[in-house]
Design a protein around this motif. Structure first.
Motif, PDB file in Angstrom:
ATOM      1  N   ALA A   1      45.586  32.939  57.714  1.00 25.30           N
ATOM      2  CA  ALA A   1      44.926  34.076  57.104  1.00 25.30           C
ATOM      3  C   ALA A   1      45.050  35.266  57.870  1.00 25.30           C
ATOM      4  O   ALA A   1      44.715  35.408  58.330  1.00 25.30           O
ATOM      5  N   HIS A   2      45.607  35.758  56.642  1.00 27.16           N
ATOM      6  CA  HIS A   2      45.003  37.357  57.334  1.00 27.16           C
ATOM      7  C   HIS A   2      44.296  38.287  56.372  1.00 27.16           C
ATOM      8  O   HIS A   2      44.265  38.292  55.510  1.00 27.16           O
ATOM      9  N   ARG A   3      44.431  39.337  57.088  1.00 27.35           N
ATOM     10  CA  ARG A   3      43.315  40.629  56.157  1.00 27.35           C
ATOM     11  C   ARG A   3      43.009  41.140  56.731  1.00 27.35           C
ATOM     12  O   ARG A   3      43.219  41.126  58.321  1.00 27.35           O
ATOM     13  N   SER A   4      42.427  42.204  56.530  1.00 27.96           N
ATOM     14  CA  SER A   4      41.513  44.153  56.428  1.00 27.96           C
ATOM     15  C   SER A   4      43.142  44.722  57.474  1.00 27.96           C
ATOM     16  O   SER A   4      42.291  44.786  58.678  1.00 27.96           O
ATOM     17  N   PRO A   5      44.309  45.192  57.085  1.00 28.02           N
ATOM     18  CA  PRO A   5      44.747  45.573  57.558  1.00 28.02           C
ATOM     19  C   PRO A   5      44.413  46.893  57.884  1.00 28.02           C
ATOM     20  O   PRO A   5      44.013  47.391  56.643  1.00 28.02           O
TER      21      PRO A   5
ATOM     22  N   GLY B   1      37.462  39.310  67.209  1.00 25.43           N
ATOM     23  CA  GLY B   1      36.963  39.850  65.905  1.00 25.43           C
ATOM     24  C   GLY B   1      37.484  40.890  65.410  1.00 25.43           C
ATOM     25  O   GLY B   1      38.697  40.643  64.703  1.00 25.43           O
ATOM     26  N   ARG B   2      37.011  41.357  64.462  1.00 23.26           N
ATOM     27  CA  ARG B   2      37.920  42.400  62.939  1.00 23.26           C
ATOM     28  C   ARG B   2      37.723  43.789  63.317  1.00 23.26           C
ATOM     29  O   ARG B   2      37.028  44.154  63.991  1.00 23.26           O
TER      30      ARG B   2
ATOM     31  N   VAL C   1      41.422  51.071  67.832  1.00 22.61           N
ATOM     32  CA  VAL C   1      40.355  50.777  66.589  1.00 22.61           C
ATOM     33  C   VAL C   1      38.832  50.463  66.851  1.00 22.61           C
ATOM     34  O   VAL C   1      38.712  50.169  68.303  1.00 22.61           O
ATOM     35  N   ALA C   2      37.934  50.801  66.185  1.00 24.22           N
ATOM     36  CA  ALA C   2      36.524  49.845  66.176  1.00 24.22           C
ATOM     37  C   ALA C   2      36.569  48.757  65.899  1.00 24.22           C
ATOM     38  O   ALA C   2      37.463  48.253  64.980  1.00 24.22           O
ATOM     39  N   VAL C   3      35.979  47.754  66.908  1.00 24.56           N
ATOM     40  CA  VAL C   3      36.317  46.352  66.301  1.00 24.56           C
ATOM     41  C   VAL C   3      34.587  45.822  66.137  1.00 24.56           C
ATOM     42  O   VAL C   3      33.643  46.706  66.494  1.00 24.56           O
ATOM     43  N   ALA C   4      34.067  45.191  65.385  1.00 23.37           N
ATOM     44  CA  ALA C   4      32.661  44.593  64.993  1.00 23.37           C
ATOM     45  C   ALA C   4      32.958  42.977  64.960  1.00 23.37           C
ATOM     46  O   ALA C   4      34.801  42.339  64.750  1.00 23.37           O
ATOM     47  N   ASP C   5      32.074  42.049  66.051  1.00 28.10           N
ATOM     48  CA  ASP C   5      31.275  41.515  66.497  1.00 28.10           C
ATOM     49  C   ASP C   5      30.538  40.917  67.030  1.00 28.10           C
ATOM     50  O   ASP C   5      29.763  41.835  66.522  1.00 28.10           O
TER      51      ASP C   5
ATOM     52  N   ALA D   1      47.486  46.940  62.412  1.00 25.09           N
ATOM     53  CA  ALA D   1      46.125  46.322  63.176  1.00 25.09           C
ATOM     54  C   ALA D   1      45.701  45.210  61.689  1.00 25.09           C
ATOM     55  O   ALA D   1      45.625  45.886  61.273  1.00 25.09           O
ATOM     56  N   PHE D   2      45.684  43.881  62.364  1.00 31.25           N
ATOM     57  CA  PHE D   2      45.004  43.025  60.894  1.00 31.25           C
ATOM     58  C   PHE D   2      44.128  42.087  61.984  1.00 31.25           C
ATOM     59  O   PHE D   2      44.427  41.595  63.354  1.00 31.25           O
ATOM     60  N   THR D   3      43.320  41.418  61.181  1.00 28.62           N
ATOM     61  CA  THR D   3      42.881  40.339  61.217  1.00 28.62           C
ATOM     62  C   THR D   3      43.042  38.935  61.195  1.00 28.62           C
ATOM     63  O   THR D   3      43.705  38.862  59.976  1.00 28.62           O
TER      64      THR D   3
END
Length: 226
Positions: free
Chosen positions: A100-104, A148-149, A160-164, A114-116
Motif C-alpha cells: 500500500a502506497h501513500r504520501s508521495p 517512517g514517513r 526529506v523530513a521524516v516523521a517517526d 519519495a513515498f511511503t
C-alpha cells in the motif's frame, strides 16, 4: 466620453498589450481551468478513488496513489502512478502488488519521487513496518531509504523530513545521513523544511528543546541543521 473615443482607447490598449507580448516573447496567460489527473493514458475515467496526490513545481507531473483496478491497483492496497499532464503518459512508480502506497513527494524537476509504503494497510497507517522509499524516474530504480514517513522534501529532492516514533528528523537521501530535528512526539508539517534542508520547524510541548521553557504549553521551534 464618446463611443468613438472609448473604442479608440480600447484599441490602443489592445495594441499596447500585443506589442508588449511581441517584444518580450511572453505568451498570453491561460484562463483558469480544472482537469482530471486521475484518468488512464487513453483518457478513460478511473474506476476507483485516488488518495493524497503531489504535483511537480512546474505543474506538469502528478504522482497519485490509487485504488482503481484499471491501472492494476487493488482496493485496499493503493498503487502509485505518475501522470504527465502534457503527454497523458501514465507510469508505475511503486513497489508492485502487495504494497500500500501513500504520501508521495516530488522533486522540483520531478526526477525523484519519495513515498511511503507498507505491506499491510494498518501497518502503513501507523508507520509500523512501513518505510520510506525513493524512486529515480530516469533509471527506474527504487530503494528503501528509512523507516517512517516523509512529510516534506527539499526542492532538489535530496533531503526529506521524516516523521517517526523518535521524533522528526532530516534525512539526506544521497548519503543516508539522518539528523534529529525534534524530540519524540514533536510535530512537523508539510512546510516545515527550508528549501535547502538547512533548517526545520517543529512544534512540541517538551520543556527541554531550549533553556528556560517554562510556559507549560506547546511551542514552535526551529532546528538549524547546518
Amino acid at each position: 466620453m464618446s463611443r468613438a473615443a472609448q473604442a479608440s482607447t480600447v484599441s490602443a490598449g489592445a495594441l499596447e498589450t500585443a506589442l508588449l507580448l511581441a517584444l518580450t516573447g511572453a505568451a498570453a496567460p491561460h484562463p483558469p481551468r480544472v482537469e482530471r489527473a486521475g484518468v488512464a493514458a487513453d483518457g478513460n475515467q478511473a474506476d476507483g478513488p485516488p488518495t493524497d496526490a503531489a504535483i511537480s513545481a512546474d505543474g506538469r507531473y502528478v504522482a497519485l496513489p490509487s485504488t482503481a483496478p484499471g491501472p492494476g491497483c487493488a482496493q485496499f492496497f493503493a498503487c502509485l502512478r505518475g501522470k504527465d499532464l502534457t503527454t497523458g503518459e501514465v507510469t508505475g512508480i511503486d513497489l508492485g502488488p502487495g504494497y500500500a502506497h501513500r504520501s508521495p513527494l516530488l522533486s522540483t524537476d520531478a526526477g525523484r519521487v519519495a513515498f511511503t509504503a507498507g505491506t499491510r494497510f494498518p501497518a502503513l497507517l501507523f508507520n509500523a513496518r512501513g518505510g520510506l522509499y525513493g524512486h529515480d524516474v530516469r533509471t527506474g530504480a527504487v530503494r528503501r531509504v528509512a523507516d517512517g514517513r516523509a512529510t516534506v522534501a527539499t526542492d532538489d529532492g535530496h533531503r526529506v523530513a521524516v516523521a517517526d516514533a523518535g521524533g522528526p528528523r532530516v534525512l539526506d537521501l544521497r548519503t543516508g545521513r539522518s539528523t534529529a530535528a525534534g524530540p519524540a512526539g514533536a510535530g512537523a508539517g508539510k512546510g516545515a523544511l527550508a528549501a535547502k534542508g538547512h533548517a526545520m520547524t517543529f512544534s512540541s510541548d517538551a520543556a527541554d528543546p531550549v533553556p528556560d521553557d517554562t510556559n507549560g504549553v506547546s511551542d514552535v521551534f526551529v532546528r538549524h541543521i547546518h
